[in-house]
Design a protein around this motif. Structure first.
Motif, mmCIF file in Angstrom:
data_model
loop_
_atom_site.group_PDB
_atom_site.id
_atom_site.type_symbol
_atom_site.label_atom_id
_atom_site.label_comp_id
_atom_site.label_asym_id
_atom_site.label_seq_id
_atom_site.Cartn_x
_atom_site.Cartn_y
_atom_site.Cartn_z
ATOM 1 N N ARG A 30 0.863 -0.789 0.033
ATOM 2 C CA ARG A 30 0.312 -0.014 -0.050
ATOM 3 C C ARG A 30 0.929 1.013 0.220
ATOM 4 N N ALA A 31 1.944 1.156 0.885
ATOM 5 C CA ALA A 31 2.345 2.328 1.069
ATOM 6 C C ALA A 31 3.572 2.707 -0.332
ATOM 7 N N LEU A 32 4.180 1.999 -1.003
ATOM 8 C CA LEU A 32 5.602 1.748 -1.811
ATOM 9 C C LEU A 32 5.034 1.098 -2.717
ATOM 10 N N GLY A 33 4.116 0.701 -3.059
ATOM 11 C CA GLY A 33 3.171 0.193 -4.001
ATOM 12 C C GLY A 33 3.894 -0.602 -4.810
ATOM 13 N N LEU A 34 4.556 -1.529 -3.852
ATOM 14 C CA LEU A 34 5.353 -2.907 -4.851
ATOM 15 C C LEU A 34 3.718 -4.507 -4.704
ATOM 16 N N ARG A 35 4.028 -5.110 -5.782
ATOM 17 C CA ARG A 35 3.546 -5.998 -5.625
ATOM 18 C C ARG A 35 4.014 -7.896 -5.310
ATOM 19 N N LEU A 36 2.801 -8.286 -4.148
ATOM 20 C CA LEU A 36 3.387 -9.756 -3.449
ATOM 21 C C LEU A 36 3.336 -10.051 -4.684
ATOM 22 N N VAL A 37 4.352 -10.799 -4.427
ATOM 23 C CA VAL A 37 4.375 -11.810 -6.217
ATOM 24 C C VAL A 37 5.237 -12.570 -5.421
ATOM 25 N N LYS A 38 4.907 -13.257 -4.203
ATOM 26 C CA LYS A 38 4.683 -14.575 -3.919
ATOM 27 C C LYS A 38 4.431 -15.088 -2.545
ATOM 28 N N LYS A 39 3.813 -15.436 -2.160
ATOM 29 C CA LYS A 39 3.545 -15.983 -0.338
ATOM 30 C C LYS A 39 3.992 -17.587 -0.185
ATOM 31 N N THR A 40 4.855 -17.817 -0.027
ATOM 32 C CA THR A 40 5.334 -19.336 0.482
ATOM 33 C C THR A 40 5.902 -18.891 2.307
ATOM 34 N N VAL A 41 6.634 -19.853 2.138
ATOM 35 C CA VAL A 41 7.395 -20.238 3.957
ATOM 36 C C VAL A 41 8.740 -20.221 3.400
ATOM 37 N N ASN A 42 8.991 -20.394 4.711
ATOM 38 C CA ASN A 42 10.580 -20.560 4.733
ATOM 39 C C ASN A 42 11.226 -21.852 5.073
ATOM 40 N N PHE A 43 11.832 -21.808 4.055
ATOM 41 C CA PHE A 43 11.845 -23.549 3.812
ATOM 42 C C PHE A 43 12.586 -24.025 4.741
ATOM 43 N N ASP A 44 13.395 -23.679 5.242
ATOM 44 C CA ASP A 44 14.247 -23.661 6.848
ATOM 45 C C ASP A 44 13.675 -24.043 7.886
ATOM 46 N N ASP A 45 12.525 -23.103 7.921
ATOM 47 C CA ASP A 45 11.267 -23.177 8.962
ATOM 48 C C ASP A 45 9.911 -22.827 8.772
#
Length: 323
Positions: A30-45
């Protein structure tokens, strides 16, 4: 390949630590206007998100990523950690950004000049140091500079400008950047040594900030975790691994991160570096239109999806709408 045939062009991505996932998502979309391009997990956690923000497709040179650890203590700035991450904006855009940040009650400092570039300094919600730099470097592609979150395309972030790292002595780090990565020395200003990769691509600048009396940094929310540099393909990455190892620096085996492959090592100043491949990219498991809309897991974690989803806070992202 020989040493003369390849050079590191610039940054692939920057990874940092956040506290709350929701406030992190809100700030960067919202503030910086970037796009969330991937919602995944920390592969080590895997019970921790790994959130990726960037341009329309998350192209290398635009990607800011976060591990949001709820309740983690604030980090402490110091040597061996990144000092700040700089985003590039088109020339003449800082007045727009100063007004926007003021409207959103985001504290920022007055614009200044450094290496004959105008920049504005601010912090994100966790205290991570950021800069907006007026830069002539174009977006990765024309479509990468887009209107989003009420930010006109002519003022939107186009990708990275570079990063600043705190080191006690810049010389060993500068030697690695020049002799191994092929970076070019630009100059020194105010105790800050600048080297650059390929200035025709985003994320080419790297500043080494001389801090001989500063204590070691402590990782926590608001800390830069590591800086990743670009390898165009797997063959190049193996060449980089051989070069780094030949310089007497321990380096990890290649690790599969689903959207790129990675090697890691600590540069002489103590900062964690990664070299990541450009391919395969974020559209390997989602269409461009749906990037970031669903939790994506690597194949080896799919059997634990129900357990993982039950432990993660819900993050809903509207697809095809302004954030």
């Amino acid at each position: 390949m020989t040493e003369q045939t390849i050079k590191i062009p610039g940054i692939h991505h920057v990874t940092a630590i956040a506290g709350n996932a929701w406030t992190n998502l809100d700030f960067y979309t919202r503030a910086l206007g970037l796009r969330l391009v991937k919602k995944t997990v920390n592969f080590d956690d895997p019970f921790t998100y790994h959130l990726y923000y960037g341009d329309e497709l998350g192209r290398p040179g635009t990607i800011m990523t976060f591990f949001p650890f709820q309740g983690v203590a604030r980090g402490r700035t110091g040597v061996g950690l990144g000092q700040s991450t700089s985003f590039a904006v088109p020339a003449g855009s800082l007045e727009f950004w100063a007004e926007r940040l003021a409207e959103l009650a985001i504290e920022h400092e007055p614009a200044e000049r450094r290496f004959d570039e105008k920049y504005l300094r601010l912090q994100d919600v966790d205290g991570l140091q950021l800069e907006l730099v007026e830069s002539v470097v174009p977006a990765v592609e024309e479509s990468g500079n887009r209107a989003h979150a009420g930010i006109p395309a002519e003022h939107a972030i186009t990708g990275f400008h570079g990063v600043s790292l705190l080191v006690r002595d810049p010389e060993p780090s500068a030697r690695l950047l020049a002799d191994i990565f092929g970076y070019t020395w630009v100059g020194e200003e105010g105790g800050r040594v600048r080297l650059v990769g390929d200035m025709s691509v985003p994320g080419a600048a790297l500043d080494l900030v001389r801090s001989p009396g500063t204590s070691a940094g402590r990782m926590g929310s608001g800390s830069m975790h590591h800086v990743a540099f670009r390898a165009r393909n797997d063959e190049e990455q193996l060449e980089w691994r051989e070069r780094v190892e030949s310089a007497g620096i321990p380096v990890t085996p290649v690790r599969d991160r689903n959207y790129f492959r990675s090697i890691y090592f600590h540069e002489p100043g103590g900062v964690l570096f990664e070299i990541a491949t450009d391919p395969p990219g974020f559209t390997v498991d989602e269409t461009p239109e749906k990037l970031g809309s669903e939790l994506r897991l690597p194949s080896w974690l799919e059997s634990r999806r129900e357990l993982i989803e039950g432990r993660l806070p819900e993050l809903h992202v509207a697809v095809g709408k302004e954030s």
